[in-house]
Motif scaffolding. Structure first.
Motif, PDB file in Angstrom:
ATOM      1  N   UNK A 174       0.772  -1.232  -0.165  1.00 40.85           N
ATOM      2  CA  UNK A 174       0.015   0.002   0.016  1.00 40.85           C
ATOM      3  C   UNK A 174       1.129   1.138   0.069  1.00 40.85           C
ATOM      4  N   UNK A 175       1.845   1.180   0.702  1.00 40.27           N
ATOM      5  CA  UNK A 175       2.802   2.201   0.837  1.00 40.27           C
ATOM      6  C   UNK A 175       3.578   2.618  -0.599  1.00 40.27           C
ATOM      7  N   UNK A 176       3.818   1.612  -1.177  1.00 46.67           N
ATOM      8  CA  UNK A 176       4.372   1.734  -2.732  1.00 46.67           C
ATOM      9  C   UNK A 176       3.349   2.154  -3.644  1.00 46.67           C
ATOM     10  N   UNK A 177       2.157   1.759  -3.544  1.00 46.66           N
ATOM     11  CA  UNK A 177       1.039   2.259  -4.360  1.00 46.66           C
ATOM     12  C   UNK A 177       0.741   3.919  -4.058  1.00 46.66           C
ATOM     13  N   UNK A 178       0.801   4.096  -2.703  1.00 50.79           N
ATOM     14  CA  UNK A 178       0.619   5.723  -2.564  1.00 50.79           C
ATOM     15  C   UNK A 178       1.690   6.535  -3.148  1.00 50.79           C
ATOM     16  N   UNK A 179       2.804   5.972  -2.878  1.00 47.78           N
ATOM     17  CA  UNK A 179       3.944   6.950  -3.492  1.00 47.78           C
ATOM     18  C   UNK A 179       3.885   6.986  -4.749  1.00 47.78           C
ATOM     19  N   UNK A 180       3.607   5.764  -5.608  1.00 47.16           N
ATOM     20  CA  UNK A 180       3.542   5.791  -7.075  1.00 47.16           C
ATOM     21  C   UNK A 180       2.388   6.744  -7.679  1.00 47.16           C
ATOM     22  N   UNK A 181       1.219   7.038  -6.836  1.00 43.87           N
ATOM     23  CA  UNK A 181       0.252   7.944  -7.158  1.00 43.87           C
ATOM     24  C   UNK A 181       1.042   9.409  -7.122  1.00 43.87           C
ATOM     25  N   UNK A 182       1.808   9.412  -6.043  1.00 51.00           N
ATOM     26  CA  UNK A 182       2.273  10.712  -5.664  1.00 51.00           C
ATOM     27  C   UNK A 182       3.233  11.148  -6.620  1.00 51.00           C
ATOM     28  N   UNK A 183       4.038  10.169  -7.230  1.00 50.76           N
ATOM     29  CA  UNK A 183       5.044  10.341  -8.134  1.00 50.76           C
ATOM     30  C   UNK A 183       4.772  10.735  -9.217  1.00 50.76           C
ATOM     31  N   UNK A 230       8.509  18.513  -1.059  1.00 50.23           N
ATOM     32  CA  UNK A 230       8.933  18.062   0.275  1.00 50.23           C
ATOM     33  C   UNK A 230       7.861  17.050   0.876  1.00 50.23           C
ATOM     34  N   UNK A 231       6.605  17.077   0.373  1.00 52.36           N
ATOM     35  CA  UNK A 231       5.625  16.043   0.967  1.00 52.36           C
ATOM     36  C   UNK A 231       6.403  14.553   0.383  1.00 52.36           C
ATOM     37  N   UNK A 232       6.697  14.760  -1.016  1.00 51.19           N
ATOM     38  CA  UNK A 232       6.930  13.557  -1.711  1.00 51.19           C
ATOM     39  C   UNK A 232       8.371  12.992  -0.873  1.00 51.19           C
ATOM     40  N   UNK A 233       9.146  13.964  -0.433  1.00 53.62           N
ATOM     41  CA  UNK A 233      10.494  13.480   0.061  1.00 53.62           C
ATOM     42  C   UNK A 233      10.205  12.863   1.557  1.00 53.62           C
ATOM     43  N   UNK A 234       9.065  13.316   2.094  1.00 50.80           N
ATOM     44  CA  UNK A 234       8.635  12.776   3.366  1.00 50.80           C
ATOM     45  C   UNK A 234       8.207  11.240   3.356  1.00 50.80           C
ATOM     46  N   UNK A 235       7.581  11.310   2.256  1.00 50.93           N
ATOM     47  CA  UNK A 235       6.801  10.007   2.339  1.00 50.93           C
ATOM     48  C   UNK A 235       7.771   8.844   1.536  1.00 50.93           C
ATOM     49  N   UNK A 236       8.595   9.286   0.394  1.00 50.23           N
ATOM     50  CA  UNK A 236       9.404   8.210  -0.354  1.00 50.23           C
ATOM     51  C   UNK A 236      10.110   7.341   0.859  1.00 50.23           C
ATOM     52  N   UNK A 237      10.797   8.094   1.979  1.00 52.42           N
ATOM     53  CA  UNK A 237      11.721   7.183   2.723  1.00 52.42           C
ATOM     54  C   UNK A 237      10.790   5.954   3.371  1.00 52.42           C
ATOM     55  N   UNK A 238       9.615   6.260   3.574  1.00 55.84           N
ATOM     56  CA  UNK A 238       8.751   5.274   4.306  1.00 55.84           C
ATOM     57  C   UNK A 238       8.476   4.107   3.092  1.00 55.84           C
ATOM     58  N   UNK A 239       7.974   4.741   1.771  1.00 54.54           N
ATOM     59  CA  UNK A 239       8.004   3.629   0.931  1.00 54.54           C
ATOM     60  C   UNK A 239       9.336   2.910   0.449  1.00 54.54           C
ATOM     61  N   UNK A 240      10.461   3.672   0.688  1.00 51.18           N
ATOM     62  CA  UNK A 240      11.533   3.045   0.264  1.00 51.18           C
ATOM     63  C   UNK A 240      11.814   2.018   1.543  1.00 51.18           C
ATOM     64  N   UNK A 241      11.521   2.049   2.676  1.00 49.04           N
ATOM     65  CA  UNK A 241      11.733   1.077   3.789  1.00 49.04           C
ATOM     66  C   UNK A 241      10.874  -0.138   3.217  1.00 49.04           C
ATOM     67  N   UNK A 242       9.515   0.377   2.764  1.00 48.50           N
ATOM     68  CA  UNK A 242       8.640  -0.883   2.501  1.00 48.50           C
ATOM     69  C   UNK A 242       9.175  -1.712   1.304  1.00 48.50           C
TER      70      UNK A 242
END
Length: 563
Positions: free
Chosen positions: A107-116, A276-288
């Motif tokens: 789900x984290x990957x999906x959310x960041x994909x939409x954000x990207x 900045x929002x992207x760079x905040x959530x990308x590390x969480x998706x990166x961990x996922x």
């Protein structure tokens, strides 16, 4: 993804044109009272806004579609990978963590994909475009950005510095919640029986509190970004109005230019916030992503050689263990040592021993759920390590200690053993397993509903259905790993007698792991294990007469007159 990018470019282009048209409308229409120009400009703005809305809808459609397809593919790949895991991989990763990785991490990957596909494309284009348009609109006011943008960057970096580690730790906190919650669900009867509900509630409360506290800190820091952004934007607007007012007062700038410049300034600052929002959530998706890749990149502990041998199709079968030894990963002592025996079609081997003697370990080696440390296992003269896993497991029908049933019907569970099984074959297997009567008693017979984990059946009924599922499959070797433990003595005896007279099992090798002497007395060979060592191999009469361990087991289960 290309479609999402094209639609986003169209949307940003339309957004960037609106402030310039507004400026011209004020300067050339409102200022001089040119109503026709105002109408033309207003109509053009409506058209651009409409195109922008359509482009935004197209971008959202493609971005969400790609994100969902990526999620579906990741879940499918994870599920496929886990299906081929050996026991070692399952023990190493843990079922609770695998569930988190397949659900929340994806789900984290999906959310960041939409954000990207939304923000990551929109923000840079808008930042550059708005910067250029602002400079073209009124270059004298760009001096304001020399103050506001560094202040914004410092605020964003400071928030990210503290928020990113918190977001990374959230995934591990979710693992903890899943672990406690799953244990609570599967062990609910044990918890109630020992009246440990308050202890489990407190245990869950602790992991839930830890997750909540981490999440509150992380999202509180992120939520600061918006008010900080608004504050900096308002301060920027004050600076723009202050400088712009002086320029308008001295007739060095038109009012429309001030309005458009303020809009572009807002676009620039919002672009920074989006990045900045992207760079905040990308590390969480990166961990996922790291956790997902850990599963996908895990090497199988059970591997096949490059050109595996095929098991021959034959009417009679042989099974031989030659000096087999096995050690669990990181264990100091071997779980099995120097195991030797030979079986042929029509023979039954019973394995007997105390708890922890290695009975289940031995039978788990046969379908290669684990690999040997030393020695050989030969099926029909072929070493199983050199055979295809598919061929090997097609030749073995296995009933594990814990009877596992799948949600569906009795029919669908039996079809796991043999997909093409006819109703006659199913009833025959149920009859041998002593399950025919209670299945017939249900109104739907073979189509009777089986709840998750067979919750609507007793322990003995679940075991008999699992045995029927194994018996319906034509196999060279049938393995029953303590599968009669929930059966009463009468049913146990009837089931073993039915198996002994069944033409299919008569042509195969049968291995029975048991705890009860009554279950093994009729076996052709009885293998007695003690601490992983073979301490006896023979018939009931032979072991009864001369094997001390076997005699001790007999004394522990039978009265003197029965002995």
């Amino acid at each position: 993804m290309l479609g999402a990018a094209i639609f986003m470019i169209i949307q940003v282009f339309c957004d960037l044109q609106l402030p310039t048209i507004t400026s011209d409308m004020i300067n050339r229409g409102v200022a001089i009272g040119n109503t026709a120009y105002i109408w033309r400009s207003g109509s053009l703005m409506l058209l651009l806004a409409f195109i922008g809305v359509l482009a935004a809808a197209g971008n959202v459609f493609f971005a969400s579609t790609q994100a969902q397809q990526l999620g579906a593919k990741l879940r499918a790949e994870l599920f496929r990978k886990v299906l081929y895991f050996g026991n070692f991989e399952m023990d190493h990763l843990g079922s609770s963590s695998l569930i988190t990785r397949t659900t929340n991490d994806v789900l984290q990957i999906q959310n960041v994909t939409v954000m990207i596909l939304r923000m990551m494309i929109q923000a840079p284009i808008m930042l550059v475009g708005a910067g250029i348009m602002a400079f073209i609109s009124e270059r004298k006011l760009t001096v304001v950005f020399l103050v506001s943008i560094p202040v914004l960057m410092i605020a964003i970096v400071s928030i990210m510095y503290f928020a990113v580690p918190l977001f990374k730790s959230l995934q591990k906190r979710i693992d903890g919640i899943n672990l406690v919650f799953r244990e609570g669900l599967t062990g609910v009867r044990v918890i109630r029986a020992f009246r440990q509900d308050h202890f489990e509630q407190e245990r869950f409360k602790n992991v839930n509190r830890a997750y909540t506290q981490t999440a509150v800190k992380a999202f509180s820091l992120v939520s600061l970004m918006f008010p900080v952004m608004i504050l900096i934007l308002n301060m920027t607007n004050i600076g723009i109005i202050w400088i712009g007012g002086k320029l308008i007062a001295t007739s060095r700038m038109e009012v429309g230019n001030l309005v458009s410049f303020m809009t572009y300034a807002a676009m620039i600052l919002f672009s920074f916030m989006m990045l900045s929002m992207i760079f905040v959530f990308i590390p969480r998706a990166q961990a996922a992503a790291v956790r997902i890749n850990e599963v996908l990149d895990t090497d199988f502990s059970i591997t096949e050689i490059a050109d595996p041998e095929k098991l021959p199709v034959q009417k009679s079968h042989t099974l031989e263990f030659k000096k087999v030894a096995f050690r669990y990963d990181h264990a100091e002592n071997q779980a099995l040592q120097d195991v030797n025996f030979h079986l042929r079609s029509g023979q039954t081997l019973a394995i007997l021993g105390g708890t922890g003697s290695g009975k289940s370990t031995l039978v788990n080696l046969l379908p290669r759920l684990y690999d040997l440390e030393t020695g050989q296992i030969l099926l029909d003269g072929k070493e199983i390590a050199k055979c295809s896993q598919r061929d090997l497991r097609n030749a073995i029908s296995f009933v594990q200690q814990k009877a596992v049933l799948f949600k569906g019907t009795v029919r669908s569970n039996l079809q796991v053993g043999k997909v093409t099984a006819t109703d006659q074959e199913m009833w025959h297997a149920l009859e041998i397993a002593q399950a025919k009567d209670f299945v017939k008693e249900t109104q739907k017979g073979l189509d009777a509903v089986v709840e998750q984990n067979g919750a609507n059946f007793s322990g003995g009924q679940k075991q008999r259905l699992a045995i029927a599922r194994a018996l319906i499959k034509p196999a060279a070797v049938y393995v029953f790993d303590d599968s009669f433990s929930a059966l009463d003595f009468k049913t146990d005896a009837q089931l073993r007698q039915a198996m002994k007279t069944d033409p299919q099992t008569q042509k195969s090798i049968v291995i029975i792991v048991a705890q009860r002497i009554a279950t093994v007395t009729q076996a052709d060979q009885i293998l007695v294990l003690d601490a992983g060592r073979v301490v006896g191999l023979g018939t009931h009469q032979q072991l009864k007469a001369g094997n001390q361990t076997y005699q001790e087991i007999m004394r522990s289960q039978l009265r003197e007159e029965e002995l």
